[in-house]
Design a protein around this motif. Structure first.
Motif, PDB file in Angstrom:
ATOM      1  N   ARG A  13       0.838  -1.204   0.000  1.00  0.00           N
ATOM      2  CA  ARG A  13       0.000   0.000   0.000  1.00  0.00           C
ATOM      3  C   ARG A  13       0.867   1.246   0.000  1.00  0.00           C
ATOM      4  O   ARG A  13       1.845   1.325   0.727  1.00  0.00           O
ATOM      5  CB  ARG A  13      -0.936  -0.013   1.197  1.00  0.00           C
ATOM      6  CG  ARG A  13      -1.842  -1.244   1.170  1.00  0.00           C
ATOM      7  CD  ARG A  13      -2.932  -1.226   2.168  1.00  0.00           C
ATOM      8  NE  ARG A  13      -3.888  -0.168   2.002  1.00  0.00           N
ATOM      9  CZ  ARG A  13      -4.912  -0.183   1.153  1.00  0.00           C
ATOM     10  NH1 ARG A  13      -5.083  -1.184   0.359  1.00  0.00           N
ATOM     11  NH2 ARG A  13      -5.752   0.810   1.098  1.00  0.00           N
ATOM     12  N   HIS A  14       0.478   2.220  -0.844  1.00  0.00           N
ATOM     13  CA  HIS A  14       1.182   3.498  -0.961  1.00  0.00           C
ATOM     14  C   HIS A  14       0.363   4.565  -0.250  1.00  0.00           C
ATOM     15  O   HIS A  14      -0.834   4.709  -0.502  1.00  0.00           O
ATOM     16  CB  HIS A  14       1.346   3.859  -2.450  1.00  0.00           C
ATOM     17  CG  HIS A  14       1.903   5.216  -2.677  1.00  0.00           C
ATOM     18  ND1 HIS A  14       1.288   6.132  -3.482  1.00  0.00           N
ATOM     19  CD2 HIS A  14       3.019   5.816  -2.205  1.00  0.00           C
ATOM     20  CE1 HIS A  14       1.996   7.249  -3.497  1.00  0.00           C
ATOM     21  NE2 HIS A  14       3.041   7.080  -2.727  1.00  0.00           N
ATOM     22  N   VAL A  25      -0.834  -0.973  -4.391  1.00  0.00           N
ATOM     23  CA  VAL A  25       0.110  -0.943  -5.502  1.00  0.00           C
ATOM     24  C   VAL A  25       0.050  -2.288  -6.206  1.00  0.00           C
ATOM     25  O   VAL A  25      -0.027  -3.327  -5.564  1.00  0.00           O
ATOM     26  CB  VAL A  25       1.547  -0.700  -4.979  1.00  0.00           C
ATOM     27  CG1 VAL A  25       2.556  -0.815  -6.104  1.00  0.00           C
ATOM     28  CG2 VAL A  25       1.635   0.648  -4.300  1.00  0.00           C
ATOM     29  N   LEU A  44      10.494   0.409  -3.914  1.00  0.00           N
ATOM     30  CA  LEU A  44       9.650   1.599  -3.979  1.00  0.00           C
ATOM     31  C   LEU A  44      10.089   2.648  -2.957  1.00  0.00           C
ATOM     32  O   LEU A  44      10.040   3.847  -3.231  1.00  0.00           O
ATOM     33  CB  LEU A  44       8.192   1.221  -3.777  1.00  0.00           C
ATOM     34  CG  LEU A  44       7.563   0.401  -4.899  1.00  0.00           C
ATOM     35  CD1 LEU A  44       6.170  -0.074  -4.503  1.00  0.00           C
ATOM     36  CD2 LEU A  44       7.506   1.213  -6.181  1.00  0.00           C
ATOM     37  N   VAL A  51       5.561   3.468   1.391  1.00  0.00           N
ATOM     38  CA  VAL A  51       4.802   2.233   1.207  1.00  0.00           C
ATOM     39  C   VAL A  51       4.932   1.344   2.433  1.00  0.00           C
ATOM     40  O   VAL A  51       5.895   1.431   3.188  1.00  0.00           O
ATOM     41  CB  VAL A  51       5.257   1.441  -0.041  1.00  0.00           C
ATOM     42  CG1 VAL A  51       4.987   2.223  -1.300  1.00  0.00           C
ATOM     43  CG2 VAL A  51       6.701   1.062   0.042  1.00  0.00           C
TER      44      VAL A  51
END
Length: 73
Positions: A13-14, A25, A44, A51
């Motif tokens: 998850r962002h 994501v 990332l 994230v």
């Protein structure tokens, strides 16, 4: 007939600045084994994104487990 078992898989998850709810994501919110999710999250983070990986218990068949091992080994 396949025997279904529970397994913990992970979402990436962002989180945008100041938001409490993150955006998943990956194509179609892909569920990944922990090692693969950690590698992607580290990559990332190096590019400057905030994230986190989130665990999710899912039911999978032995065929699905074998596919995940082959793909993300």
């Amino acid at each position: 007939m396949s025997k279904i078992k529970s397994r913990k898989l992970y979402l990436i998850r962002h989180y945008h600045a100041g938001q409490a709810i993150g955006v998943t994501v990956g194509h179609k919110c892909r569920l990944l084994p922990r090692a693969a999710a950690t590698r992607i999250a580290q990559r990332l983070r190096r590019s400057g994104l905030d994230v986190q990986i989130a665990p999710l218990m899912v039911n999978v068949t032995p065929e699905q487990v074998a596919y995940l091992r082959r793909r993300y080994a």
